[in-house]
Design a protein around this motif. Sequence first.
Motif, PDB file in Angstrom:
ATOM      1  N   LYS A   1     -11.587   7.827   0.607  1.00  0.00           N
ATOM      2  CA  LYS A   1     -11.582   6.588  -0.163  1.00  0.00           C
ATOM      3  C   LYS A   1     -12.953   6.404  -0.811  1.00  0.00           C
ATOM      4  O   LYS A   1     -13.662   5.442  -0.552  1.00  0.00           O
ATOM      5  CB  LYS A   1     -11.247   5.393   0.742  1.00  0.00           C
ATOM      6  CG  LYS A   1     -10.871   4.121  -0.016  1.00  0.00           C
ATOM      7  CD  LYS A   1     -10.447   3.021   0.928  1.00  0.00           C
ATOM      8  CE  LYS A   1      -9.984   1.790   0.159  1.00  0.00           C
ATOM      9  NZ  LYS A   1      -9.537   0.698   1.081  1.00  0.00           N
TER      10      LYS A   1
ATOM     11  N   LYS B   1     -12.088   4.301  -6.576  1.00  0.00           N
ATOM     12  CA  LYS B   1     -11.001   3.322  -6.643  1.00  0.00           C
ATOM     13  C   LYS B   1      -9.805   3.932  -7.384  1.00  0.00           C
ATOM     14  O   LYS B   1      -9.393   3.462  -8.440  1.00  0.00           O
ATOM     15  CB  LYS B   1     -11.483   2.041  -7.317  1.00  0.00           C
ATOM     16  CG  LYS B   1     -12.465   1.246  -6.475  1.00  0.00           C
ATOM     17  CD  LYS B   1     -12.764  -0.104  -7.073  1.00  0.00           C
ATOM     18  CE  LYS B   1     -13.572  -0.010  -8.340  1.00  0.00           C
ATOM     19  NZ  LYS B   1     -13.938  -1.342  -8.875  1.00  0.00           N
TER      20      LYS B   1
ATOM     21  N   ARG C   1      -5.842   4.953  -7.971  1.00  0.00           N
ATOM     22  CA  ARG C   1      -4.619   4.191  -7.731  1.00  0.00           C
ATOM     23  C   ARG C   1      -3.443   4.779  -8.511  1.00  0.00           C
ATOM     24  O   ARG C   1      -3.362   4.628  -9.729  1.00  0.00           O
ATOM     25  CB  ARG C   1      -4.822   2.722  -8.118  1.00  0.00           C
ATOM     26  CG  ARG C   1      -3.574   1.883  -7.890  1.00  0.00           C
ATOM     27  CD  ARG C   1      -3.849   0.414  -8.065  1.00  0.00           C
ATOM     28  NE  ARG C   1      -2.611  -0.341  -8.025  1.00  0.00           N
ATOM     29  CZ  ARG C   1      -2.548  -1.669  -8.017  1.00  0.00           C
ATOM     30  NH1 ARG C   1      -3.659  -2.383  -8.013  1.00  0.00           N
ATOM     31  NH2 ARG C   1      -1.376  -2.274  -8.001  1.00  0.00           N
TER      32      ARG C   1
ATOM     33  N   TYR D   1       0.819  -1.217   0.000  1.00  0.00           N
ATOM     34  CA  TYR D   1       0.000   0.000   0.000  1.00  0.00           C
ATOM     35  C   TYR D   1       0.851   1.264   0.000  1.00  0.00           C
ATOM     36  O   TYR D   1       0.334   2.371   0.115  1.00  0.00           O
ATOM     37  CB  TYR D   1      -0.919   0.021   1.225  1.00  0.00           C
ATOM     38  CG  TYR D   1      -2.025  -1.019   1.210  1.00  0.00           C
ATOM     39  CD1 TYR D   1      -2.426  -1.623   0.028  1.00  0.00           C
ATOM     40  CD2 TYR D   1      -2.672  -1.389   2.386  1.00  0.00           C
ATOM     41  CE1 TYR D   1      -3.424  -2.573   0.012  1.00  0.00           C
ATOM     42  CE2 TYR D   1      -3.688  -2.340   2.385  1.00  0.00           C
ATOM     43  CZ  TYR D   1      -4.060  -2.935   1.188  1.00  0.00           C
ATOM     44  OH  TYR D   1      -5.057  -3.869   1.180  1.00  0.00           O
TER      45      TYR D   1
ATOM     46  N   HIS E   1      -5.086  -0.780 -13.824  1.00  0.00           N
ATOM     47  CA  HIS E   1      -4.230  -0.500 -12.674  1.00  0.00           C
ATOM     48  C   HIS E   1      -2.867   0.042 -13.103  1.00  0.00           C
ATOM     49  O   HIS E   1      -1.912  -0.002 -12.344  1.00  0.00           O
ATOM     50  CB  HIS E   1      -4.033  -1.769 -11.830  1.00  0.00           C
ATOM     51  CG  HIS E   1      -3.434  -2.916 -12.596  1.00  0.00           C
ATOM     52  ND1 HIS E   1      -4.200  -3.952 -13.064  1.00  0.00           N
ATOM     53  CD2 HIS E   1      -2.171  -3.177 -13.004  1.00  0.00           C
ATOM     54  CE1 HIS E   1      -3.422  -4.817 -13.709  1.00  0.00           C
ATOM     55  NE2 HIS E   1      -2.178  -4.360 -13.686  1.00  0.00           N
TER      56      HIS E   1
ATOM     57  N   ARG F   1      -5.817   2.981  -2.539  1.00  0.00           N
ATOM     58  CA  ARG F   1      -7.032   3.485  -3.181  1.00  0.00           C
ATOM     59  C   ARG F   1      -7.606   4.714  -2.483  1.00  0.00           C
ATOM     60  O   ARG F   1      -8.779   5.045  -2.659  1.00  0.00           O
ATOM     61  CB  ARG F   1      -8.096   2.384  -3.304  1.00  0.00           C
ATOM     62  CG  ARG F   1      -7.592   1.141  -4.025  1.00  0.00           C
ATOM     63  CD  ARG F   1      -8.678   0.106  -4.220  1.00  0.00           C
ATOM     64  NE  ARG F   1      -8.130  -1.127  -4.744  1.00  0.00           N
ATOM     65  CZ  ARG F   1      -8.860  -2.186  -5.088  1.00  0.00           C
ATOM     66  NH1 ARG F   1     -10.170  -2.147  -4.959  1.00  0.00           N
ATOM     67  NH2 ARG F   1      -8.282  -3.268  -5.563  1.00  0.00           N
ATOM     68  N   CYS F   2      -6.785   5.385  -1.700  1.00  0.00           N
ATOM     69  CA  CYS F   2      -7.174   6.639  -1.070  1.00  0.00           C
ATOM     70  C   CYS F   2      -6.529   7.810  -1.798  1.00  0.00           C
ATOM     71  O   CYS F   2      -5.450   7.675  -2.363  1.00  0.00           O
ATOM     72  CB  CYS F   2      -6.750   6.675   0.396  1.00  0.00           C
ATOM     73  SG  CYS F   2      -7.646   5.526   1.467  1.00  0.00           S
TER      74      CYS F   2
ATOM     75  N   THR G   1      -9.069   6.233 -11.984  1.00  0.00           N
ATOM     76  CA  THR G   1      -9.614   5.173 -11.149  1.00  0.00           C
ATOM     77  C   THR G   1      -9.332   3.811 -11.770  1.00  0.00           C
ATOM     78  O   THR G   1      -8.960   3.700 -12.942  1.00  0.00           O
ATOM     79  CB  THR G   1     -11.131   5.321 -10.968  1.00  0.00           C
ATOM     80  OG1 THR G   1     -11.808   4.912 -12.185  1.00  0.00           O
ATOM     81  CG2 THR G   1     -11.520   6.755 -10.638  1.00  0.00           C
ATOM     82  N   MET G   2      -9.547   2.768 -10.984  1.00  0.00           N
ATOM     83  CA  MET G   2      -9.354   1.403 -11.469  1.00  0.00           C
ATOM     84  C   MET G   2     -10.501   0.947 -12.364  1.00  0.00           C
ATOM     85  O   MET G   2     -10.484  -0.175 -12.878  1.00  0.00           O
ATOM     86  CB  MET G   2      -9.178   0.462 -10.283  1.00  0.00           C
ATOM     87  CG  MET G   2      -7.904   0.756  -9.484  1.00  0.00           C
ATOM     88  SD  MET G   2      -7.683  -0.296  -8.049  1.00  0.00           S
ATOM     89  CE  MET G   2      -7.322  -1.872  -8.851  1.00  0.00           C
TER      90      MET G   2
END
Length: 259
Positions: free
Chosen positions: A139, A142, A144, A101, A189, A122-123, A160-161
């Motif tokens: 959060k 999503k 990343r 993370y 990702h 994911r924050c 986002t994812m």
Amino acid sequence: DAATGRRLWRIAAKTPVIGDGLVAGDWLYMGLGSGSMAKIELRTGRIAWEFRFGEGQPQGRPAVAGGRVVFGAWDTNLYCLDEATGERLWSWNNGSPQKLYSPGHIVPRIVGGRIFIVAPDRCMTALDLATGREIWRVKRRKVRETTGVSADGSAVYAKTMDGELLAVATDADCYTELWTVDAGWGYDHNPCPVEVREGVAYMANRTGCVASVSGDGRLFWAEKFASSAANDFFVDADNRLWVTFIEGKIFCLGDPVVR
């Protein structure tokens, strides 16, 4: 030497170097392997300082602003150093011991005395550049690793994812989302940073696609260029946009095209 290819200098690193560097003025800011961040004179290769923080690659590009050098590493921490001396001014982490993370492959975005980061947790987090104090941390999407900044600095971008690009206000004291646009490519990702050219944001994904988004959140186009993840974008002195992919392909885009 750019004209001849002659090597001007070399630095022996203690471990493999996988991070990106940042050129600011006459200096290169770059990690020299695991547990290292250095300030290097471009002309001579002289190391002005090297900050040793233990273990963990600083894989993404650092950021330099306001006399500070900010970078993340795969040891769970984000670091802020004095640009002149390399002294650690503060460090921050998300409170989790999980190194996956970590903000290890991010590009910190600094606007108006604030740092904006997105990590694999994911924050999205906003920090005060001077003190490292959390301004806000959410959060809700999503997000990343992938970020960018609008041409006027009013918004920070994050991918986002789910293949979306979102814009968040940089001057608000709480998370304030301005718009979100879907590129239509679904799960993603890839940490390739967002590049902005003439007010247009460009993002790329893990399957060779590139999308172009206006500053007010309109999707201009999304096209497939290659079959692998994009590495990074670069805008040259002639305003051409370059993008490279893991499979070894390089593409050059001329003037921004809206279609």
